[in-house]
Design a protein around this motif. Structure first.
Motif, short mmCIF file in Angstrom:
data_model
loop_
_atom_site.label_atom_id
_atom_site.label_comp_id
_atom_site.label_asym_id
_atom_site.label_seq_id
_atom_site.Cartn_x
_atom_site.Cartn_y
_atom_site.Cartn_z
N ILE A 117 -39.89 19.84 106.18
CA ILE A 117 -40.85 20.60 106.96
C ILE A 117 -41.37 21.77 106.11
N LEU A 118 -42.57 21.61 105.54
CA LEU A 118 -43.15 22.65 104.71
C LEU A 118 -43.76 23.75 105.57
N VAL A 119 -44.07 24.90 104.95
CA VAL A 119 -44.65 26.01 105.71
C VAL A 119 -45.97 25.57 106.35
N ALA A 120 -46.16 26.00 107.58
CA ALA A 120 -47.39 25.76 108.35
C ALA A 120 -47.67 24.28 108.60
N THR A 136 -47.69 11.02 129.55
CA THR A 136 -47.28 11.21 128.16
C THR A 136 -47.33 12.68 127.79
N LEU A 137 -46.24 13.18 127.24
CA LEU A 137 -46.18 14.53 126.70
C LEU A 137 -46.28 14.44 125.19
N ASN A 138 -47.22 15.19 124.61
CA ASN A 138 -47.33 15.30 123.16
C ASN A 138 -46.78 16.66 122.75
N LEU A 139 -45.61 16.66 122.09
CA LEU A 139 -44.95 17.89 121.69
C LEU A 139 -45.25 18.16 120.21
N TYR A 140 -46.00 19.21 119.96
CA TYR A 140 -46.35 19.61 118.60
C TYR A 140 -45.37 20.68 118.12
N LEU A 141 -44.81 20.48 116.95
CA LEU A 141 -43.84 21.41 116.36
C LEU A 141 -44.46 22.01 115.10
N LEU A 142 -44.76 23.29 115.15
CA LEU A 142 -45.42 23.98 114.03
C LEU A 142 -44.44 24.94 113.37
N ARG A 143 -44.27 24.78 112.06
CA ARG A 143 -43.49 25.78 111.31
C ARG A 143 -44.41 26.95 111.00
N HIS A 144 -43.85 28.14 111.03
CA HIS A 144 -44.62 29.35 110.74
C HIS A 144 -45.24 29.30 109.34
N GLY A 145 -46.20 30.18 109.11
CA GLY A 145 -46.84 30.29 107.81
C GLY A 145 -45.94 30.92 106.76
N GLU A 146 -46.47 31.05 105.58
CA GLU A 146 -45.70 31.52 104.42
C GLU A 146 -45.18 32.95 104.60
N THR A 147 -43.94 33.16 104.13
CA THR A 147 -43.35 34.50 104.00
C THR A 147 -42.92 34.66 102.55
N HIS A 185 -56.62 24.91 98.76
CA HIS A 185 -56.05 25.87 97.82
C HIS A 185 -54.73 26.47 98.32
N LEU A 186 -54.44 26.28 99.62
CA LEU A 186 -53.17 26.79 100.16
C LEU A 186 -52.10 25.70 100.24
N ARG A 187 -52.49 24.45 100.12
CA ARG A 187 -51.51 23.37 100.27
C ARG A 187 -50.48 23.34 99.16
N CYS A 188 -50.84 23.92 98.00
CA CYS A 188 -49.88 23.96 96.89
C CYS A 188 -48.74 24.93 97.17
N ARG A 189 -48.95 25.82 98.16
CA ARG A 189 -47.93 26.81 98.53
C ARG A 189 -47.03 26.16 99.59
N GLN A 190 -46.11 25.33 99.11
CA GLN A 190 -45.36 24.48 100.02
C GLN A 190 -44.25 25.22 100.74
N GLY A 191 -43.64 26.18 100.08
CA GLY A 191 -42.56 26.91 100.72
C GLY A 191 -41.27 26.11 100.76
#
Length: 212
Positions: free
Chosen positions: A176-179, A2-13, A205-211
Motif C-alpha cells: 500500500i503506497l502513499v495516497a 452492494t457496498l463499495n468500500l474504498y481504502l485510502l492511505r494518507h499522502g506523503e509525510t 510527477h508525484l507517482r515516483c514518490r512511493q513512500g
C-alpha cells in the motif's frame, strides 16, 4: 445491495520518505502529500459518497479534508483505524531497531501477528480494533460508496482480515503506497477485492514518490 468500500492511505509525510517508524507519531503531510490529497479529491468527488470515515491523526485528517470540503460532507473520526503503534521504535530507523532491539526485531519481522515492537501493537491487536469499524460501516451503509482514510499497516491488516490472508504475512502479501486507493466490494458472496493500491489519480510527477 452492494457496498463499495474504498481504502485510502494518507499522502506523503517525511516519515514515508525516510522509512523511519511512524505509527503513534502524529506526523504532518509534506507539500507533496497535500497535493496528493487534493488530486484524490479532484478525481473522486465525482462519485456519490455515503460517508467518509477517517483516522484521527493529522496526516489522515488532512488527506480527507479536500474531498470532504468538495462534497460538503463531514468526516467521521474513528480511533480504531489509526495506525499501529511502534512503541519504543517510534521515529527510529529500521537499522536502529535491528541493532538496538535485535531479538524483538527478529520476532516482529518473522511473526508480526503476535509480536510487537516493545510498547507497540501486534497485527492481531490492530485487527481487533479496526475491524469493528468495518462492521459498523457494513451495518450503517449496506450499499453505496464509503471511504476509509487510514494508514499503511492498518489498511494492509484490514485487507488481510477481509480476504482471509494470514495476518502474519500482511507485509509480504499486500503493498500500500502513499495516497493509494484500494476498493473492496461487499455483495451476497462477501468481500471481493476489486482494486489494490491504485494511484492513477496522482499526477505522474508525484507517482515516483512511493513512500515506505
Amino acid at each position: 445491495m452492494t457496498l463499495n468500500l474504498y481504502l485510502l492511505r494518507h499522502g506523503e509525510t517525511t516519515f514515508s520518505q525516510s522509512g523511519n517508524f511512524c505509527g503513534a507519531t502524529d506526523a504532518e503531510l509534506t507539500p507533496e502529500g497535500i497535493q496528493m490529497a487534493e488530486s484524490f479529491a479532484n478525481t473522486y468527488q465525482k462519485l456519490k459518497w455515503e460517508a467518509v470515515y477517517v483516522s484521527p491523526m493529522k496526516r489522515t485528517v488532512t488527506t480527507a479534508k479536500p474531498l470532504c470540503e468538495a462534497i460538503g460532507m463531514d468526516m467521521q473520526l474513528r480511533d480504531g483505524i489509526r495506525e499501529g503503534s511502534y512503541g519504543e521504535w517510534e521515529t527510529k530507523s529500521k537499522s536502529f531497531a535491528q541493532e538496538n532491539y535485535p531479538e524483538n526485531y527478529l520476532k516482529w519481522m518473522t511473526e508480526p501477528a503476535w509480536n510487537a515492537p516493545i510498547g507497540g501493537e501486534t497485527a492481531v491487536e490492530i485487527a481487533n480494533r479496526s475491524m469493528p469499524v468495518i462492521a459498523e460501516i457494513q451495518e450503517k451503509h449496506p450499499q453505496g460508496n464509503v471511504l476509509v482514510v487510514s494508514h499503511k499497516a492498518t489498511i494492509r491488516i484490514m485487507l488481510c482480515s477481509l480476504l482471509g490472508i494470514d495476518l502474519g504475512r500482511y507485509r509480504y502479501r499486500v503493498n500500500i503506497l502513499v495516497a493509494s486507493v484500494s476498493m473492496v466490494k461487499f455483495d451476497v458472496n462477501g468481500p471481493l477485492l476489486e482494486t489494490l493500491g491504485d494511484r492513477h489519480h496522482i499526477p505522474e510527477h508525484l507517482r515516483c514518490r512511493q513512500g515506505t
